[in-house]
Scaffold this motif. Structure first.
Motif, PDB file in Angstrom:
ATOM      1  N   THR A   1       7.966  -0.958   5.763  1.00 15.73           N
ATOM      2  CA  THR A   1       8.357   0.176   6.605  1.00 15.73           C
ATOM      3  C   THR A   1       9.074   1.294   5.866  1.00 15.73           C
ATOM      4  OG1 THR A   1      10.339  -1.099   7.154  1.00 15.73           O
ATOM      5  CG2 THR A   1       8.537  -1.143   8.761  1.00 15.73           C
ATOM      6  N   ILE A   2      10.134   0.976   5.123  1.00 14.90           N
ATOM      7  CA  ILE A   2      11.026   2.000   4.581  1.00 14.90           C
ATOM      8  C   ILE A   2      10.770   2.186   3.086  1.00 14.90           C
ATOM      9  CG2 ILE A   2      13.433   2.672   4.246  1.00 14.90           C
ATOM     10  CD1 ILE A   2      14.108   0.830   6.617  1.00 14.90           C
ATOM     11  N   PRO A   3      10.211   3.329   2.679  1.00 19.05           N
ATOM     12  CA  PRO A   3       9.973   3.565   1.245  1.00 19.05           C
ATOM     13  C   PRO A   3      11.295   3.689   0.483  1.00 19.05           C
ATOM     14  CG  PRO A   3       8.772   5.144   2.616  1.00 19.05           C
ATOM     15  CD  PRO A   3       9.739   4.442   3.501  1.00 19.05           C
TER      16      PRO A   3
ATOM     17  N   SER B   1      -2.244  -2.315  -6.260  1.00 21.08           N
ATOM     18  CA  SER B   1      -0.944  -3.012  -6.261  1.00 21.08           C
ATOM     19  C   SER B   1      -0.286  -2.978  -7.636  1.00 21.08           C
ATOM     20  CB  SER B   1      -1.137  -4.475  -5.823  1.00 21.08           C
ATOM     21  OG  SER B   1      -1.607  -4.544  -4.498  1.00 21.08           O
ATOM     22  N   MET B   2      -1.093  -2.812  -8.669  1.00 22.42           N
ATOM     23  CA  MET B   2      -0.587  -2.732 -10.042  1.00 22.42           C
ATOM     24  C   MET B   2      -0.003  -1.369 -10.368  1.00 22.42           C
ATOM     25  SD  MET B   2      -3.031  -4.412 -12.940  1.00 22.42           S
ATOM     26  CE  MET B   2      -4.156  -3.070 -12.731  1.00 22.42           C
ATOM     27  N   LEU B   3      -0.482  -0.344  -9.688  1.00 23.04           N
ATOM     28  CA  LEU B   3      -0.180   1.025 -10.083  1.00 23.04           C
ATOM     29  C   LEU B   3       1.155   1.513  -9.523  1.00 23.04           C
ATOM     30  CD1 LEU B   3      -3.738   2.542  -9.627  1.00 23.04           C
ATOM     31  CD2 LEU B   3      -2.629   1.853 -11.763  1.00 23.04           C
ATOM     32  N   PRO B   4       1.825   2.368 -10.264  1.00 24.53           N
ATOM     33  CA  PRO B   4       3.124   2.901  -9.807  1.00 24.53           C
ATOM     34  C   PRO B   4       2.940   4.036  -8.808  1.00 24.53           C
ATOM     35  CG  PRO B   4       2.570   3.844 -11.935  1.00 24.53           C
ATOM     36  CD  PRO B   4       1.473   2.863 -11.608  1.00 24.53           C
ATOM     37  N   PRO B   5       4.025   4.483  -8.157  1.00 24.35           N
ATOM     38  CA  PRO B   5       3.940   5.675  -7.305  1.00 24.35           C
ATOM     39  C   PRO B   5       3.452   6.852  -8.134  1.00 24.35           C
ATOM     40  CG  PRO B   5       6.058   4.557  -7.057  1.00 24.35           C
ATOM     41  CD  PRO B   5       5.367   3.920  -8.217  1.00 24.35           C
ATOM     42  N   PRO B   6       2.777   7.815  -7.516  1.00 24.05           N
ATOM     43  CA  PRO B   6       2.594   7.984  -6.062  1.00 24.05           C
ATOM     44  C   PRO B   6       1.305   7.376  -5.505  1.00 24.05           C
ATOM     45  CG  PRO B   6       1.915   9.976  -7.198  1.00 24.05           C
ATOM     46  CD  PRO B   6       2.346   9.004  -8.275  1.00 24.05           C
TER      47      PRO B   6
ATOM     48  N   THR C   1      11.053   6.752 -15.409  1.00 28.38           N
ATOM     49  CA  THR C   1      10.776   8.154 -15.081  1.00 28.38           C
ATOM     50  C   THR C   1       9.562   8.669 -15.852  1.00 28.38           C
ATOM     51  OG1 THR C   1      13.141   8.496 -14.738  1.00 28.38           O
ATOM     52  CG2 THR C   1      11.783  10.462 -14.969  1.00 28.38           C
ATOM     53  N   VAL C   2       9.461   8.286 -17.117  1.00 24.88           N
ATOM     54  CA  VAL C   2       8.316   8.697 -17.939  1.00 24.88           C
ATOM     55  C   VAL C   2       7.020   8.148 -17.350  1.00 24.88           C
ATOM     56  CG1 VAL C   2       7.261   8.544 -20.230  1.00 24.88           C
ATOM     57  CG2 VAL C   2       9.741   8.808 -20.018  1.00 24.88           C
ATOM     58  N   VAL C   3       7.035   6.873 -16.950  1.00 25.99           N
ATOM     59  CA  VAL C   3       5.845   6.237 -16.366  1.00 25.99           C
ATOM     60  C   VAL C   3       5.429   6.962 -15.086  1.00 25.99           C
ATOM     61  CG1 VAL C   3       4.969   4.138 -15.273  1.00 25.99           C
ATOM     62  CG2 VAL C   3       6.278   3.979 -17.394  1.00 25.99           C
ATOM     63  N   HIS C   4       6.403   7.307 -14.251  1.00 18.43           N
ATOM     64  CA  HIS C   4       6.092   7.994 -12.997  1.00 18.43           C
ATOM     65  C   HIS C   4       5.497   9.378 -13.248  1.00 18.43           C
ATOM     66  CE1 HIS C   4       8.768   5.497 -10.055  1.00 18.43           C
ATOM     67  NE2 HIS C   4       7.953   4.756 -10.786  1.00 18.43           N
ATOM     68  N   GLU C   5       6.012  10.076 -14.232  1.00 16.13           N
ATOM     69  CA  GLU C   5       5.484  11.399 -14.550  1.00 16.13           C
ATOM     70  C   GLU C   5       4.038  11.304 -15.041  1.00 16.13           C
ATOM     71  OE1 GLU C   5       6.757  14.429 -14.007  1.00 16.13           O
ATOM     72  OE2 GLU C   5       8.352  13.344 -12.959  1.00 16.13           O
ATOM     73  N   LEU C   6       3.750  10.284 -15.835  1.00 15.37           N
ATOM     74  CA  LEU C   6       2.375  10.076 -16.297  1.00 15.37           C
ATOM     75  C   LEU C   6       1.458   9.708 -15.137  1.00 15.37           C
ATOM     76  CD1 LEU C   6       3.024   8.101 -19.615  1.00 15.37           C
ATOM     77  CD2 LEU C   6       2.178  10.451 -19.406  1.00 15.37           C
ATOM     78  N   ALA C   7       1.974   8.888 -14.210  1.00 13.83           N
ATOM     79  CA  ALA C   7       1.166   8.463 -13.059  1.00 13.83           C
ATOM     80  C   ALA C   7       0.779   9.650 -12.192  1.00 13.83           C
ATOM     81  CB  ALA C   7       1.935   7.432 -12.241  1.00 13.83           C
ATOM     82  N   LYS C   8       1.680  10.622 -12.079  1.00 11.98           N
ATOM     83  CA  LYS C   8       1.383  11.808 -11.258  1.00 11.98           C
ATOM     84  C   LYS C   8       0.200  12.595 -11.802  1.00 11.98           C
ATOM     85  CE  LYS C   8       6.103  12.502  -9.594  1.00 11.98           C
ATOM     86  NZ  LYS C   8       7.318  13.352  -9.673  1.00 11.98           N
TER      87      LYS C   8
ATOM     88  N   THR D   1      -2.412  11.155 -13.116  1.00 15.21           N
ATOM     89  CA  THR D   1      -3.595  10.302 -13.027  1.00 15.21           C
ATOM     90  C   THR D   1      -4.218  10.442 -11.646  1.00 15.21           C
ATOM     91  OG1 THR D   1      -2.523   8.727 -14.511  1.00 15.21           O
ATOM     92  CG2 THR D   1      -4.441   7.936 -13.272  1.00 15.21           C
ATOM     93  N   PRO D   2      -5.483  10.858 -11.528  1.00 15.58           N
ATOM     94  CA  PRO D   2      -6.081  11.090 -10.215  1.00 15.58           C
ATOM     95  C   PRO D   2      -5.983   9.904  -9.266  1.00 15.58           C
ATOM     96  CG  PRO D   2      -7.510  11.946 -11.932  1.00 15.58           C
ATOM     97  CD  PRO D   2      -6.394  11.210 -12.626  1.00 15.58           C
ATOM     98  N   PHE D   3      -6.201   8.676  -9.773  1.00 18.63           N
ATOM     99  CA  PHE D   3      -6.220   7.516  -8.892  1.00 18.63           C
ATOM    100  C   PHE D   3      -4.862   7.264  -8.252  1.00 18.63           C
ATOM    101  CE2 PHE D   3      -6.497   3.041  -7.685  1.00 18.63           C
ATOM    102  CZ  PHE D   3      -7.755   3.013  -7.084  1.00 18.63           C
ATOM    103  N   CYS D   4      -3.787   7.720  -8.889  1.00 23.80           N
ATOM    104  CA  CYS D   4      -2.435   7.529  -8.352  1.00 23.80           C
ATOM    105  C   CYS D   4      -2.009   8.672  -7.439  1.00 23.80           C
ATOM    106  CB  CYS D   4      -1.423   7.397  -9.496  1.00 23.80           C
ATOM    107  SG  CYS D   4      -1.646   5.938 -10.521  1.00 23.80           S
ATOM    108  N   ASP D   5      -2.883   9.659  -7.253  1.00 22.69           N
ATOM    109  CA  ASP D   5      -2.541  10.851  -6.497  1.00 22.69           C
ATOM    110  C   ASP D   5      -2.997  10.704  -5.050  1.00 22.69           C
ATOM    111  OD1 ASP D   5      -1.983  13.346  -5.569  1.00 22.69           O
ATOM    112  OD2 ASP D   5      -3.279  14.426  -6.969  1.00 22.69           O
TER     113      ASP D   5
END
Length: 198
Positions: free
Chosen positions: A37-39, A115-120, A168-175, A177-181
């Motif tokens: 429920t709560i992110p 399930s493996m991938l980080p936000p977003p 923080t670095v991992v999250h910035e890279l994930a942003k 990546t199209p699949f994480c968007d």
């Protein structure tokens, strides 16, 4: 809307403050809240646990994976309860059957990878879809648990080697990546007829 968002963030921070001192159990409970429920900023919380208690770092990752699997049952069963009607209002029966057949051919990977991938990464969207297409409960729990365990373990190891800032670095890279968007998935859903017209 901003006021509501601020209240939500305060409530989320309050719950995390209560649960965090519980150690392993707190990691599991926070992960359960996050996936149901709560992110909450799960990766930052896990990185803090790992950094402050390095000798037991894997137990935090394990409990977070278990908690995430249990918490994911809420959107999963919501999808099972009313997701088919939700989709059939947006696409015809033939398209629905096509999507279901494609999902069933690779249902484990269809949930394990997100399930493996980080936000977003819009993880709850995949969980809801797994419920809609009636994924077997054992496979659902296994895919979420293993995917989350890979994610949290990888992040834990990165934190041990490079410090908590690596999250923080991992999250910035994930942003990037199209699949994480989330927008990328929304556009695909719109093109497939799953999303309504704006």
């Amino acid at each position: 809307m901003r006021r509501l968002s601020a209240l939500f963030l305060k409530f989320s921070a309050y719950l995390v403050a209560i649960l965090k001192p519980l150690g392993f159990w707190g990691a599991g409970a926070i992960a359960m809240l996050d996936s149901s429920t709560i992110p909450v900023p799960m990766d930052i919380i896990i990185s803090t646990y790992v950094w402050t208690d390095r000798s037991h770092w894997f137990f935090y990752c394990l409990m977070a994976a278990i908690g995430s699997s249990i918490g994911g049952l809420l959107p999963f069963y919501l999808g099972r309860a009313g997701g088919e009607l939700f989709l059939l209002k947006r696409i015809d029966r033939a398209r629905y059957e096509q999507l279901r057949d494609r999902f069933e051919r690779q249902e484990f990977l269809a949930l394990f990878i997100p399930s493996m991938l980080p936000p977003p990464t819009p993880w709850k969207l995949f969980v809801f879809g797994a419920g809609v297409f009636e994924m077997r409960l054992r496979n659902f729990l296994g895919a979420v648990f293993l995917g989350r365990l890979v994610r949290f373990t990888a992040e834990g190891l990165l934190v041990l080697f490079y410090g908590p800032e690596i999250v923080t670095v991992v999250h910035e890279l994930a942003k990037k990546t199209p699949f994480c968007d989330a927008d990328w998935h929304w556009n695909r859903a719109r093109d497939s007829g799953l999303a309504g017209n704006p």
